[in-house]
Design a protein around this motif. Structure first.
Motif, mmCIF file in Angstrom:
data_model
loop_
_atom_site.group_PDB
_atom_site.id
_atom_site.type_symbol
_atom_site.label_atom_id
_atom_site.label_comp_id
_atom_site.label_asym_id
_atom_site.label_seq_id
_atom_site.Cartn_x
_atom_site.Cartn_y
_atom_site.Cartn_z
ATOM 1 N N VAL A 61 0.753 -1.266 0.158
ATOM 2 C CA VAL A 61 -0.148 0.031 0.017
ATOM 3 C C VAL A 61 0.869 1.194 -0.196
ATOM 4 O O VAL A 61 1.905 1.357 0.692
ATOM 5 N N CYS A 62 0.450 2.249 -0.637
ATOM 6 C CA CYS A 62 1.178 3.617 -0.709
ATOM 7 C C CYS A 62 1.328 4.223 0.669
ATOM 8 O O CYS A 62 0.453 4.081 1.521
ATOM 9 N N LEU A 63 2.656 4.603 0.768
ATOM 10 C CA LEU A 63 2.766 5.285 2.042
ATOM 11 C C LEU A 63 2.358 6.703 2.403
ATOM 12 O O LEU A 63 2.130 7.155 3.458
ATOM 13 N N PHE A 64 1.805 7.272 1.282
ATOM 14 C CA PHE A 64 1.147 8.650 1.793
ATOM 15 C C PHE A 64 -0.288 8.468 2.068
ATOM 16 O O PHE A 64 -0.969 9.099 3.120
ATOM 17 N N CYS A 65 -1.225 7.678 1.178
ATOM 18 C CA CYS A 65 -2.645 7.528 1.269
ATOM 19 C C CYS A 65 -2.983 6.467 2.356
ATOM 20 O O CYS A 65 -4.192 6.482 2.718
ATOM 21 N N GLY A 66 -2.158 5.457 2.113
ATOM 22 C CA GLY A 66 -2.559 4.110 2.924
ATOM 23 C C GLY A 66 -3.564 3.431 2.110
ATOM 24 O O GLY A 66 -4.173 2.519 2.778
ATOM 25 N N ASP A 73 3.318 5.696 -10.908
ATOM 26 C CA ASP A 73 2.483 6.807 -11.469
ATOM 27 C C ASP A 73 1.466 7.296 -10.066
ATOM 28 O O ASP A 73 1.099 8.067 -9.970
ATOM 29 N N HIS A 74 1.404 6.229 -9.351
ATOM 30 C CA HIS A 74 0.277 6.564 -8.001
ATOM 31 C C HIS A 74 1.255 7.358 -7.292
ATOM 32 O O HIS A 74 1.001 8.563 -6.491
ATOM 33 N N CYS A 75 2.333 6.946 -6.878
ATOM 34 C CA CYS A 75 3.308 7.627 -5.872
ATOM 35 C C CYS A 75 3.654 8.926 -6.202
ATOM 36 O O CYS A 75 3.814 9.995 -5.456
ATOM 37 N N LEU A 78 -0.623 10.310 -9.109
ATOM 38 C CA LEU A 78 -1.924 10.118 -8.673
ATOM 39 C C LEU A 78 -2.539 9.889 -7.361
ATOM 40 O O LEU A 78 -3.664 9.994 -6.947
ATOM 41 N N CYS A 79 -1.575 9.792 -6.483
ATOM 42 C CA CYS A 79 -1.822 9.881 -5.029
ATOM 43 C C CYS A 79 -2.739 11.069 -4.577
ATOM 44 O O CYS A 79 -2.313 12.099 -4.754
ATOM 45 N N PRO A 80 -3.978 10.863 -4.053
ATOM 46 C CA PRO A 80 -4.658 12.077 -3.568
ATOM 47 C C PRO A 80 -3.768 13.143 -2.670
ATOM 48 O O PRO A 80 -4.158 14.432 -2.896
ATOM 49 N N ILE A 81 -2.744 12.454 -1.877
ATOM 50 C CA ILE A 81 -2.182 13.587 -1.295
ATOM 51 C C ILE A 81 -1.159 14.207 -2.088
ATOM 52 O O ILE A 81 -0.732 15.218 -1.789
HETATM 53 ZN ZN LIG Z 1 -1.542 7.039 -2.282
#
Ligand SMILES: [Zn+2]
Length: 192
Positions: A61-66, A73-75, A78-81
């Motif tokens: 799981v992404c460390l920013f949004c969890g 691309d997410h990191c 695209l990650c909401p944070i």
């Molecule tokens: Zn994220």
């Protein structure tokens, strides 16, 4: 320049090794070695890349949004944070409200709303600097997970640091068109 900012700038620049040997493009590395080399963002050890290589992780799981799986691309986009920070950048550079470049556009410096080549290059520097900040921030959170104190790192605002570091980069690289701090913050696309 106020003392606090000078301190912040010197601590930032101490972590950087810039390569000015090429005139017309920026090369960079997100590696801890500090040297700026040509590195594809997709070769970074994001969690999806590690799992594809058969490395067992406790979580993908992404460390920013969890919430979502951590991919390149997410990191970085695209990650909401992370999207919140990009929105700050686009607003700072007064892009059209619907401006929404892909990560490849960002990496290549394709900004259709800018017709001045130099200004476009400056925004490219800002974007590369933000990618560097995101990766550094992500790694700080990752390493903090094994210690205490993850929460303050998670709540860090990397935007002011981005503005300072990109100012340093551009003011070092723009000998003809001077970049002045107040202009940089208020009207970054207007050169004097
Ligand atoms: Zn994220």
């Amino acid at each position: 320049m106020v003392f606090g900012m000078a301190n912040g700038l010197s601590s930032l620049i101490s972590e950087l090794v810039l390569n000015f040997s090429r005139d017309d493009e920026w090369t960079w590395s997100l590696e801890a070695s500090g040297g700026f080399s040509r590195v594809s963002l997709n070769r970074l050890p994001t969690k999806d890349n590690l799992m594809r290589r058969g490395i067992a992780l406790s979580s993908s799981v992404c460390l920013f949004c969890g919430k979502e799986e951590e991919s390149r691309d997410h990191c970085f986009l695209l990650c909401p944070i992370i999207k919140i920070i990009w929105k700050k950048v686009w607003s700072w550079w007064k892009s059209p409200s619907l401006f929404c470049p892909s990560l490849d556009d960002i990496l290549k410096g394709n900004f259709e709303f800018l017709d001045n080549k130099l200004v476009s290059k400056l925004l490219h520097v800002v974007c590369l600097s933000l990618l560097w900040h995101i990766w550094r921030w992500r790694n700080k959170i990752l390493h903090a997970q094994t210690e205490s104190g993850e929460t303050p790192i998670r709540h860090e605002d990397i935007f002011p640091s981005l503005q300072r570091m990109s100012f340093l980069w551009t003011s070092n690289r723009a000998p003809i068109n001077r970049v002045v701090w107040d202009n940089w913050i208020q009207r970054p696309g207007v050169l004097i």
